[in-house]
Structure formats: structure tokens, C-alpha cells
Scaffold this active site. Structure first.
Site, short mmCIF file in Angstrom:
data_model
loop_
_atom_site.label_atom_id
_atom_site.label_comp_id
_atom_site.label_asym_id
_atom_site.label_seq_id
_atom_site.Cartn_x
_atom_site.Cartn_y
_atom_site.Cartn_z
N CYS A 1 27.08 16.15 77.17
CA CYS A 1 25.99 16.72 77.98
C CYS A 1 24.59 16.22 77.61
CB CYS A 1 26.03 18.24 77.88
SG CYS A 1 27.65 18.96 78.25
N LYS B 1 20.41 23.73 85.23
CA LYS B 1 20.71 23.17 83.92
C LYS B 1 19.92 21.88 83.69
CE LYS B 1 24.58 21.73 80.98
NZ LYS B 1 26.06 21.58 80.89
N HIS C 1 45.76 5.32 69.42
CA HIS C 1 44.68 4.81 68.59
C HIS C 1 44.22 5.95 67.68
CE1 HIS C 1 40.58 3.49 67.54
NE2 HIS C 1 40.99 2.26 67.83
N ASP D 1 26.46 14.07 84.47
CA ASP D 1 26.19 13.62 83.11
C ASP D 1 27.41 12.99 82.44
OD1 ASP D 1 27.47 16.07 83.06
OD2 ASP D 1 26.20 16.96 81.51
N HIS D 2 28.60 13.37 82.90
CA HIS D 2 29.84 12.79 82.37
C HIS D 2 30.98 13.18 83.28
CE1 HIS D 2 30.80 16.85 80.99
NE2 HIS D 2 29.63 16.88 80.38
#
Length: 469
Positions: free
Chosen positions: A18, A66, A191, A253-254
């Protein structure tokens, strides 16, 4: 917006979490340049953003909802987990991802906080914006489709509940037969950074196929609710007569993994986490443009300033997207480089991660470049990113690593983050005095921590005494 404007098919966040992501968007700079390392450490309160520059140039500016790009936010647990991630601790930090069906077939306003923001925004667009004698810039920040905080896990709990109503499940046409179940590598084949993330995100246990489908279906429904909020903004612009004179940008944002790669949330360089929507409509933007050029959030800063006719105040990491927003744009005619960069230095990942995305390749480097193996994916043939070919394509791996090092000295950045983390943790521990043992045991990992608190404290002590790589 897809019908009336342009969509960037390969848009990315500059950090899949965020606060750092938003810091990149507001500053126009890669996060290593602003040292926005985690959800606690981002921009200073007085940092000059693109909106500040618009205001200085005569724009009426307004922010609603936000924002989350200033240092000092988020839970204590979130910041401590980021600080000690280089230690050998391996504890579950997040709540197990779950779903919650609320309301009934007529429940539209599930995320009431976001709807309140939208109500204020549409009222302002209808009642205030048309009467302004100056141009305006309005920022609207939503929480959706971010998962909700899980009740019962305490004040430090993260967002691990995917919540919606029957109304949105129907609206999103969520059908179990249409929802795909992502392929997972066995835990033993992961991984090492992915394994750490899967474990700390509480996803290493068993999940039924129905659980996975429910999580993904609820997430789609949450996206549908957010999409409806965007529709309210578009309608307000139309009804107020501002649509034809207003540029509208929509992004995030993502992303959200929604159980891809046996993870939920973000904090990963896989597509579900780092790929974002980016759409634009308005005057000068050709309808139905689908732009394949890889772009990222730092590009919004110079784009918005160019739209306003304001020169850049100095060097930034991004490039204006205006040359790419028209069908008249010629291939190669943009100054935008053929790559985007994303970094991550926060919690749930036990090494600094650096992603370089080109048209075909995704290269991910970690830490100092040699203590943790890199990853290479050919996105033209492996959209699910299941086959790391870094050792099979050594020339490509070496070439992309060289390109990454020409953009930033990532081993040096990793060392800087390690030093920051250790200093912050030591200062925090000292500030607690005799309360340290009880406080650290009560954070989000408290269930795992209490199984062997002495050993966990010893692990942190060894990390503090150890050298930075």
C-alpha cells in the site's frame, strides 16, 4: 472506460504494498530514491506531490478517501515484521484467508466507508465543481477490493477476509464452473522467498478446491463493487456536464494474488500482485486504445503535470504517458523506456526483491544478487509464471541483471534497507524497556510465538549481532 478511453495492458505498481506504492505515485520517483521501505516508512508529511504543484499553479485540489503515502501509519506488528524479516524467524503473521458472505440479495453497500467517500465525491462533482472558475484536480482513494480485516485476530490483524454480499456475487456472475483454480508448485519446489511468503501468509496448510474458488469468486465480487463506485463517478461527471472537459484516470496501488502461487494479498512480484489496472478517458484520449507498452505508477506524476501544462520541477523516475494515449502515437515514438521497475522491502518477504519487466521477460533479483537465486519468466509462453528459466537462459538472465544494475545498485539498496531495519528494531526494543518481551509476543504471530518464546527471542538476538550482508 475501456470503451471510451485508453487502457494500458501492462501497467505495474512500483512496489506491491500500500504505502510505498502510493509514495511512488505521488512523488513520481522509484521507492529507493524516497526510501519508502515499508508501510511505516514512506514520504514525509511535507513532501511536494504532483497535486501540490497543481495547487501552486492555480488548480483547485481536493483529496477524498484513502491516501496512505505518509510515514507513520499501519500497525506495530506490520512494521516489526518488516524490520526483522532478515532474521531466521519463520512464523505465521497473517490470518488464514477466509470468505464472509454478508447481507442479502439487495445488499449493495458492503464497503460502507468507500461508499461514503463516493457519496462525498459525487456530491462535490455535482454541486461544487461546475461553479469553479479554476481547473480542478480531485483524488478519490478506495479501500476495495482490498480484503477486510479479520475479526477475532486482534487490533494488529491484517486483511485476510474476502467479504461480499449475494448481490455482488450475482452481479459479478460468479459461477464455480467459470472460476479457475491456479496451479501450485509443491512446497518443496518453491523458490525460498516464495516459501517464506506462503508460510508467513498462513497459506502453507491444506485448502480445498472449493475454498480456493470461494476466495477468488468473492474477490471478483469485491472488484465488481469497486467498479460500481467508479460508475457513480462517471455518471456524476456526465450529469454535471463535465465529462467532455475532464480527464479521468483509474488505477490501483497493487493487485491481489487471490490464492495464485499459494498466496493471497500482495507483497510479491508475480502478476496477480504487481500488475495493476490503468485506464484513462477524456479530451485528447483516443477511445478504445489498448496500449501494450509496460508502464508504472511513477509515470502518473509527469503525465498529470504535462496535462496541466506545468514543467517538471526536477528529475523524476516516470515518463509522461500522453504520447501513448492516442492511436496516432507511433511505435517507438515515446520516450518511455521498454521496461518497468518494481521493488519490495516490506513484511512477508525475507529479502529485498527487484522486478524488471520488459515486453517478453520478467526478471526478479533478490538481496545482494548472489545469496538468493534470481528468477526469470518468459511471459509470452508462461503467463502463470510456473517455470523459472533463469538457469536455462543464462544469457538473458545476465543481460537483464546488467540492465537492472544500470538502473539502481540493488545490492547497495538491499544493504541500506538491512541497516535501516536493524536500527529501527533496536530503537523500538529499547523504547519498550521491560515491556519488550510481552509486547513482541502479542503481535500478529502470537499463536506461533508462544510455542517457544525464548527460542524466538534468541533468534532475534542472533540476527541483531550478525553482520549485514
Amino acid at each position: 472506460m475501456r470503451e471510451h478511453g485508453a487502457v494500458f495492458l501492462n501497467a505495474y505498481t512500483n512496489s506491491p504494498i500500500c504505502c510505498p506504492s502510493r509514495a511512488a505515485m505521488w512523488s513520481g520517483k522509484f521507492i529507493h530514491l524516497t526510501e519508502s521501505w515499508n508501510n511505516y516508512k514512506c514520504l514525509d508529511e511535507n513532501y511536494t506531490t504532483w497535486m501540490d504543484l497543481l495547487q501552486r499553479d492555480g488548480y483547485y485540489t481536493k483529496k477524498l478517501g484513502k491516501q496512505d503515502y505518509i510515514s507513520g501509519g499501519h500497525s506495530v506488528s506490520n512494521r516489526v515484521e518488516a524490520w526483522i524479516r532478515d532474521s531466521e524467524l519463520l512464523l505465521r503473521q497473517e490470518g488464514r484467508p477466509v470468505t464472509n458472505l454478508t447481507g442479502n440479495a439487495s445488499t449493495v453497500r458492503v464497503m460502507s466507508k468507500d461508499w461514503s467517500t463516493i457519496d462525498r465525491a459525487t456530491q462535490w462533482i455535482r454541486e461544487t465543481a461546475p461553479g469553479l472558475t479554476q481547473p480542478f484536480s480531485l483524488y478519490i482513494g478506495l479501500n476495495l477490493p482490498h480484503p477486510y480485516q479479520t475479526e477475532g485476530l486482534g487490533e494488529n490483524a491484517g486483511g485476510s477476509t474476502f467479504q461480499t454480499s449475494p448481490y455482488w456475487l450475482k452481479k459479478a456472475r460468479v459461477n464455480g464452473d467459470l472460476i479457475t483454480v491456479p496451479k501450485w508448485l509443491p512446497l518443496s519446489k518453491m523458490h525460498p522467498v516464495d516459501y517464506y511468503s506462503t508460510y508467513t501468509k498462513n497459506c502453507s496448510g491444506l485448502f480445498t478446491e472449493q475454498e480456493i474458488k470461494d476466495i477468488r469468486g468473492f474477490y471478483y465480487a469485491m472488484c465488481a463493487e469497486a467498479d460500481a463506485m467508479l460508475g457513480k463517478i462517471l455518471l456524476a461527471l456526465q450529469e454535471s456536464g463535465l465529462e467532455s472537459s475532464t480527464v479521468l484516470l483509474f488505477s490501483s496501488d497493487h493487485g491481489e494474488l487471490a490464492m495464485e502461487h499459494r498466496q493471497f494479498y500482495k507483497m510479491s512480484m508475480y502478476e496477480g500482485s504487481v500488475h495493476i489496472p490503468l485506464l484513462a478517458t477524456g479530451p485528447g484520449i483516443t477511445p478504445k486504445v489498448q496500449q501494450p507498452q509496460p508502464v508504472s505508477l511513477v509515470d502518473l506524476y509527469p503525465t498529470l503535470l504535462e496535462l496541466a501544462g506545468i514543467p517538471l520541477p526536477g528529475r523524476v523516475s516516470g515518463h509522461s504517458l500522453l504520447p501513448l494515449l492516442s492511436q496516432a502515437a507511433t511505435p517507438g515514438g515515446s520516450l518511455h523506456p521498454p521496461w518497468v521497475l518494481s521493488e519490495f522491502h516490506g513484511c512477508d518477504v525475507n529479502a529485498s526483491a527487484y522486478m524488471l519487466r520488459t515486453e517478453q521477460w520478467k526478471y526478479i533479483a533478490y538481496a545482494d544478487g548472489h545469496s538468493v537465486a534470481p528468477q526469470l519468466f518468459d511471459l509470452s509462453s508462461d503467463r502463470e509464471e510456473l517455470y523459472d528459466i533463469s538457469t536455462k537462459q543464462p544469457e538473458v538472465t545476465q543481460r537483464l541483471d546488467g540492465l537492472l544494475r544500470s538502473i539502481l545498485d540493488y545490492p547497495a539498496v538491499s544493504r541500506t534497507v538491512q541497516l535501516y531495519n536493524k536500527r529501527q528494531f533496536i530503537a523500538w526494543r529499547k523504547s519498550l524497556g521491560d515491556n519488550y518481551t510481552s509486547v513482541i509476543a502479542s503481535l500478529r504471530w502470537h499463536l506461533d510465538w508462544q510455542q517457544d518464546p525464548e527460542s524466538n527471542e534468541d533468534t532475534i538476538d542472533r540476527w541483531i549481532l550478525g553482520a549485514v550482508q
